[in-house]
Design a protein around this motif. Structure first.
Motif, PDB file in Angstrom:
ATOM      1  N   LYS A  17      40.518 -47.860   4.492  1.00 29.89           N
ATOM      2  CA  LYS A  17      39.515 -47.902   5.566  1.00 29.89           C
ATOM      3  C   LYS A  17      39.283 -49.330   6.040  1.00 29.89           C
ATOM      4  N   LYS A  43      29.154 -49.772  16.084  1.00 24.28           N
ATOM      5  CA  LYS A  43      30.565 -50.144  15.950  1.00 24.28           C
ATOM      6  C   LYS A  43      30.961 -50.883  17.223  1.00 24.28           C
ATOM      7  N   ASN A  49      33.143 -45.007   9.861  1.00 30.68           N
ATOM      8  CA  ASN A  49      32.229 -44.289  10.758  1.00 30.68           C
ATOM      9  C   ASN A  49      30.920 -44.049  10.034  1.00 30.68           C
ATOM     10  N   TYR A 107      37.375 -50.915  11.635  1.00 25.43           N
ATOM     11  CA  TYR A 107      37.396 -50.006  12.785  1.00 25.43           C
ATOM     12  C   TYR A 107      37.290 -48.555  12.322  1.00 25.43           C
ATOM     13  N   ASP A 108      37.712 -48.281  11.084  1.00 22.63           N
ATOM     14  CA  ASP A 108      37.790 -46.898  10.601  1.00 22.63           C
ATOM     15  C   ASP A 108      36.495 -46.404   9.971  1.00 22.63           C
TER      16      ASP A 108
END
Ligand code: FES
Lengths: 194, 743
Positions: free
Chosen positions: B35, B274, B41, B38-39
């Protein structure tokens, strides 16, 4: 970009959507639309679609402009396919749809309704990632999942590829860290079956 | 406990160090489960996209956000570098500068919101030409960027009545008059951008007054203060995490202003944020490397040994107007007499940031090309000229090392077989081949690093260190060092890195990280082991200095029956884990690490004189690095560095529109990078005589990324007999140079 037009979504319509200006509607062919009306059909607003992702049936809420990449990353938390370039020129979002390599970043989710999607997350038992590890075909690793899927698709088509074919056949992906030499070694080892 | 003497195991005893060890997180990376920032969440997160300024130089007069605010899913519009109502206009000096942020429920809604922003700009005259020094001077866009002169003592001193500069000028001209060969040339290398595949950015949230940041960073331990300064909180209220980073080559050391924006928007909205740059923004503002162009005159004696060097170089680092630092001219070589001068050009571009081996690749590419042109002028073998000039280099103690490395590289590329005088090779149709050389140097001193090592009474081993793994294999090195020292298999140790809540470890810049973590982890492990040896010695009634740890047990040297398993030994610790925190400070004298490496690279290329396309046939890298830690990942570093050199030599460049200043190739289809098929055959050779091993660990990341550009440029000149002056050597530039040479 032939995968879009063959799936009934025009490149122009797609670009409009991805530019995020307005994408009120997308034309999809009946075989892919959720409502199985005959002929072409206009979809607008948010709809639910299902697709088979790594063998499991999954449902996503999508707008006509929603890309397959956004569905994978934000709705299914499958973040192996990466957002690197809008236009797919990096190959980092490569996944298989119906066994064919496509860029999830330039594929509309609606065009994938009811289809089979394979992402690198399902390749844990495959020989390709193992060869990548053995040959250290990864540094930062951000390009790696896309490369792994691209290699899988390439080997499906060319299981006995020569070095020359490998050098010519894996140019859709970019690696900034420079792992090409290692990837080449990994793929050569797979072709030789060791 | 006896005082611990830090050392590395002897070569024949090492099980892991110096071997080919697969990286521990390879499977996670290859199957997409690693992860990255950007990954990640976070529940209820908002996505932020920002409007980048479309003009290189302008004033932002006003922003009308009303239409953006009406877009379904848009939650907040936030000014970054743009005036709020009633504020003064804001001057912008670089295409791509982030003006306004839009936070929304989805990527698509955020992007749509950005597209609905209405901004009034007042366009100002822009200037982006970094090639043409006179044009820059005419526009008053230049700044002095240093220089100096050194003349051989034998030339004496200016008299009391002499004007110093006039005297120096006279001496320099005399030296040229005495030279058997004089070469005059101009060379250059364009600006390139970092283009990290994971763009700069963060995924963050507030927990009360605590800011928790997942940041794509090369500096896990020390970005907290950047947030704290900007947000008026204290550094202890900021936690920074980065398990995986998708590319960092010198540009990811700070929160950056968009990172601060993310934290501000998270505060305003009460939701996780994000915010990563788009590809276009990553290329425009994520970081770039300054350009360099040079006018050179050198004079050499009858053997081709350069006696006098005179250069003036210029280039741009963006609107702060600097260029490649003058200290390394000419690169590695240091004739007895030199004069050098640098001028920075102020262009309307984002200021540059450090790029892998800051200044070195450019200095190498625009000065060692002049040495090669000397060989061409003399109709001599370039290898001989490089070898002869090793008598005058900036680190004279390295001249034998370079000579040996050049000899090895020449063997590996079959120099004697393929060599021909410049432009005198055989032609196959329109294709000619050539050979070229570059040599380089780097410091690579270990950075500061602390490591907390915990040994549990059940034998469990875990370490904590606030370092980061850029893809160089840091995590794996930490585990190797611990496992080697404690005599355990590599999977018996649990390495924790990538959090600012762990003990401090320095930023990963300057090839300092493998040295840093090797220092801290070896020290911690040796100290822990000494304590465990004391306990075992008491139990077995043997002296502690007769014990060794190997194969999962502690045994008496020479008496394998007198031993105890690692688990049994750890049970002697008592009920609480044994904890040791090692502290290594950069610059501390240490037997475990040192600095200063040399290296050389050779390229063999084919040039199609009809199309101007250059193809790499083969490249060879010979590199020393002290003690090799992980042979497999070290090799990958050098392969990667060679490929980056090919990128800058043949493909990548920032292109600004001369009229509007716009950065016009900021997507990956136009910002060209090499692909797998563009790299030819790459050969890596570690130069590691026993004397090298004894130096301990030295950083490896930057050095092999330096001299490939010069080697390729020289190979193209050798092939064609014509100097293509500016890198990247695009087909157009090659054809232009061939045409100009024909007259
Ligand atoms: S490993 Fe970093 S981009 Fe490929």
């Amino acid at each position: 970009m032939s995968q879009q037009s063959s799936q009934g979504v025009s490149r122009r319509g797609f670009l409009k959507g991805s530019g995020a200006a307005v994408a009120a509607s997308t034309v999809v062919s009946s075989t892919e639309a959720e409502a199985a009306a005959p002929g072409l059909q206009v979809v607008s607003g948010e709809t639910s679609i299902t697709m088979k992702v790594n063998g499991k049936s999954m449902t996503a809420k999508v707008e006509p402009r929603t890309t397959l990449l956004d569905v994978l990353r934000y709705q299914f938390d499958l973040t192996g396919a990466k957002p690197v370039s809008l236009d797919g020129s990096s190959g980092a979002s490569t996944v298989l749809v119906g066994g064919k390599a496509v860029m999830a970043s330039t594929t509309l989710a609606l065009a994938v309704a009811r289809k089979e999607v394979t992402t690198c997350e399902s390749l844990g038992g495959d020989v390709v990632p193992a060869a990548f590890v053995e040959h250290d075909a990864q540094q930062c690793g951000f390009c790696t999942p896309g490369f792994v899927v691209a290699v899988r698709a390439f080997l499906n088509r060319h299981p006995d590829a020569t070095e020359e074919q490998i050098r010519a056949g894996l140019n859709g992906n970019i690696c900034r860290c420079g792992t090409y030499a290692n990837i080449l070694q990994a793929v050569i080892s797979l072709v030789k079956g060791n | 406990m006896a005082e611990v003497t830090y050392s590395w195991p002897e070569n024949h005893k090492a099980r892991l160090i110096g071997k080919r060890i697969s990286r521990l997180d390879g499977m996670e990376k290859s199957t997409g489960t690693a992860k990255y920032t950007y990954d990640i969440n976070l529940p209820k997160q908002l996505i932020v996209r920002a409007l980048g300024c479309p003009h290189a130089h302008c004033r932002v007069i006003s922003v009308d956000a009303s239409a953006a605010e009406r877009v379904a899913g848009v939650v907040l519009v936030h000014m970054i570098k743009a005036p709020g109502p009633g504020d003064d206009p804001v001057e912008i000096r670089a295409d791509g500068t982030l003006l306004v942020a839009v936070a929304a429920e989805t990527e698509a809604a955020a992007a749509e919101g950005v597209s609905k922003l209405k901004v009034k700009y007042e366009l100002l005259e822009s200037f982006v030409d970094d090639h043409d020094l006179q044009a820059a001077e005419a526009k008053k866009r230049t700044k002095k960027a240093g220089g100096g002169i050194e003349l051989d003592e034998a030339l004496g001193e200016p008299g009391d009545d002499d004007d110093e500069e006039e005297w120096e000028e006279q001496k320099v001209q005399e030296l040229f008059a005495q030279s058997k060969y004089v070469v005059e040339g101009n060379y250059g290398i364009d600006t390139i951008t970092h283009c990290c595949l994971e763009p700069h950015g963060s995924t963050l949230h507030w927990e009360g007054d605590r800011l928790k940041v997942n940041l794509s960073t090369q500096n896990v331990s020390r970005t907290d203060d950047g947030y704290a300064d900007a947000l008026k909180i204290s550094a202890d209220e900021v936690d920074v995490h980065c398990e995986y980073i998708g590319g960092g080559f010198g540009s990811k050391f700070k929160p950056d202003y968009w990172g601060i924006t993310a934290a501000e928007i998270a505060k305003k909205t009460g939701r996780p944020i994000k915010f990563l740059l788009t590809r276009d923004q990553e290329l425009k503002i994520g970081g770039n490397r300054p350009s360099g162009f040079i006018d050179v005159k050198l004079g050499a004696d009858e053997n081709g040994v350069v006696q006098v060097w005179d250069s003036h170089h210029w280039g741009t680092s963006g609107f702060n107007g600097s260029t490649v630092s003058v200290g390394n001219f000419p690169y590695v070589f240091r004739p007895k007499n030199w004069r050098r001068r640098a001028t920075g050009i102020i262009t309307d571009n984002e200021p540059s940031v450090a790029w892998r081996a800051p200044n070195h690749p450019q200095a190498c590419a625009i000065t060692q090309t002049a040495y090669d042109d000397l060989a061409a002028k003399m109709q001599a073998d370039s290898l001989d000229i490089f070898l002869r000039n090793l008598e005058n280099i900036d680190s004279p103690e390295k001249s034998l090392v370079y000579a040996e490395q050049l000899r090895i590289a020449a063997d590996l590329i079959d120099w004697r077989k393929h060599w021909h005088l410049h432009g005198k090779g055989n032609r196959r149709g329109s294709v000619v081949e050539g050979l070229g050389i570059g040599i380089h140097k780097w410091g690579g001193t270990a950075n500061s690093s602390n490591c907390l090592l915990k040994i549990h009474p059940d034998g469990g081993v875990e370490s904590y260190c606030g370092t980061q793994d850029l893809g160089t294999g840091t995590r794996t090195i930490c585990a190797m060092v611990l496992a080697e020292t404690l005599g355990l298999p590599i999977d018996a140790v649990k390495v924790n890195i990538g959090s600012s809540t762990y003990p401090f470890s320095g930023a990963s810049g300057g090839s300092t990280t493998v040295g840093a973590v090797s220092e801290s982890h070896r020290r911690a492990a040796q100290e822990v082991l000494a304590q465990i040896f004391d306990l075992v010695a008491g139990k077995l009634e043997v002296p502690a200095d007769k014990l060794e740890a190997s194969n999962g047990s502690i045994s008496v040297v020479g008496y394998s029956d007198k031993s105890m398993s690692w688990k049994q030994a750890c049970s002697l610790i008592g009920i609480q884990p044994l904890e040791v925190t090692s502290i290594y400070k950069r610059g501390d004298d240490s037997p475990l690490s040192s600095s200063n490496v040399a290296g050389c690279q050779m390229a063999r290329v084919a040039v199609d004189t009809d199309t101007g396309v250059v193809k790499i046939i083969k490249m060879v890298a010979v590199q020393d690095m002290g003690l090799v830690m992980n042979r497999k990942t070290a090799e990958s570093q050098i392969y990667g560095a060679l490929i980056m050199s090919i990128a800058a030599a043949l493909f990548e460049q920032r292109i600004n529109d001369p009229k509007t200043g716009a950065f016009i190739n900021s997507e990956l289809d136009n910002y060209r990078l090499p692909r797998l098929g563009d790299t030819g055959e790459l050969v890596v050779h570690f130069h590691e005589p026993e004397s090298e091993r004894a130096r301990g660990v030295i950083g490896l990341g930057e050095p092999p990324a330096i001299s490939g550009g010069a080697a390729i440029a020289n190979a193209v000149c050798n092939a064609t007999g014509v100097r293509v002056p500016t890198l990247p050597l695009t087909p157009k530039r090659v054809l232009d140079a061939l045409r100009t040479a024909k007259g």
